[in-house]
Write an enzyme that holds these catalytic residues in place. Structure first.
Site, PDB file in Angstrom:
ATOM      1  N   ASP A 112     -77.300  55.825 135.220  1.00 41.05           N
ATOM      2  CA  ASP A 112     -78.216  54.749 134.841  1.00 41.05           C
ATOM      3  C   ASP A 112     -79.012  54.334 136.073  1.00 41.05           C
ATOM      4  O   ASP A 112     -78.469  54.209 137.173  1.00 41.05           O
ATOM      5  CB  ASP A 112     -77.423  53.557 134.283  1.00 41.05           C
TER       6      ASP A 112
ATOM      7  N   ASN B  71     -75.297  49.923 122.558  1.00 37.37           N
ATOM      8  CA  ASN B  71     -76.046  48.734 122.147  1.00 37.37           C
ATOM      9  C   ASN B  71     -76.961  49.106 120.987  1.00 37.37           C
ATOM     10  O   ASN B  71     -77.622  50.146 121.014  1.00 37.37           O
ATOM     11  CB  ASN B  71     -76.879  48.205 123.326  1.00 37.37           C
TER      12      ASN B  71
ATOM     13  N   VAL C 127     -83.783  50.842 125.095  1.00 37.58           N
ATOM     14  CA  VAL C 127     -84.398  52.172 124.987  1.00 37.58           C
ATOM     15  C   VAL C 127     -84.048  52.744 123.601  1.00 37.58           C
ATOM     16  O   VAL C 127     -82.869  52.947 123.300  1.00 37.58           O
ATOM     17  CB  VAL C 127     -83.904  53.124 126.101  1.00 37.58           C
TER      18      VAL C 127
ATOM     19  N   HIS D   1     -77.766  56.079 123.009  1.00 36.29           N
ATOM     20  CA  HIS D   1     -77.074  56.416 124.254  1.00 36.29           C
ATOM     21  C   HIS D   1     -75.781  55.648 124.340  1.00 36.29           C
ATOM     22  O   HIS D   1     -75.659  54.534 123.842  1.00 36.29           O
ATOM     23  CB  HIS D   1     -77.946  56.121 125.478  1.00 36.29           C
TER      24      HIS D   1
ATOM     25  N   HIS E  72     -73.179  54.135 127.071  1.00 31.68           N
ATOM     26  CA  HIS E  72     -72.959  53.795 128.480  1.00 31.68           C
ATOM     27  C   HIS E  72     -71.496  54.090 128.827  1.00 31.68           C
ATOM     28  O   HIS E  72     -70.595  53.701 128.073  1.00 31.68           O
ATOM     29  CB  HIS E  72     -73.165  52.297 128.716  1.00 31.68           C
TER      30      HIS E  72
END
Ligand code: 5GP
Length: 114
Positions: free
Chosen positions: A30, A87, A96, A100, A102
């Protein structure tokens, strides 16, 4: 349709360190880490968010989680533990619109998240 930011990283158009990739998923650091280890694992297919994943995405979603765990192990987080976060939408903190996961580790993470 225009490419997502993460598609541009996957294709190499934008630079990033590649931590892992296979035919389905791509892992990279990230840009704004919130933990000593903060890596994103993304499907190469630009599914916008988990809420928009389809039955046909079952294999890629499975690979996303399996590889998040193996990348976490590869990064030495297995013993101390880590957190996987996805998220979704505004209240979830999604910024974004390309699904994805994290990987956060290297410090004790509080619960519940803010
Ligand atoms: P979200 O808030 O959508 O769950 O997570 C998006 C993540 O993408 C953020 O943690 C943010 O720091 C990261 N990010 C945004 N732009 C870039 C970029 O250009 N390169 C990398 N490596 N990460 C990015």
């Amino acid at each position: 349709m225009s490419q997502t930011l993460f598609e541009r990283l996957i294709s190499g158009e934008l630079p990033t360190k590649v931590i892992y990739q296979d035919e389905l998923v791509f892992a990279f650091p990230d840009i704004n880490p919130v933990a000593p280890t903060h890596v994103l694992v993304v499907p190469k297919k630009p599914i916008p968010r988990i809420a928009e994943a389809k039955e046909e995405d079952q294999v890629v979603l499975g690979q996303l989680l399996l590889k998040a765990a193996s990348v976490a192990e590869m990064l030495g987080l297995e013993k101390t533990g880590y957190r996987l976060v996805i998220n979704n939408g505004r209240d979830g903190g999604e910024t974004v619109p390309h699904l994805h996961c994290h990987i956060l580790g290297g410090r004790t993470l509080r619960w519940p998240p803010g």
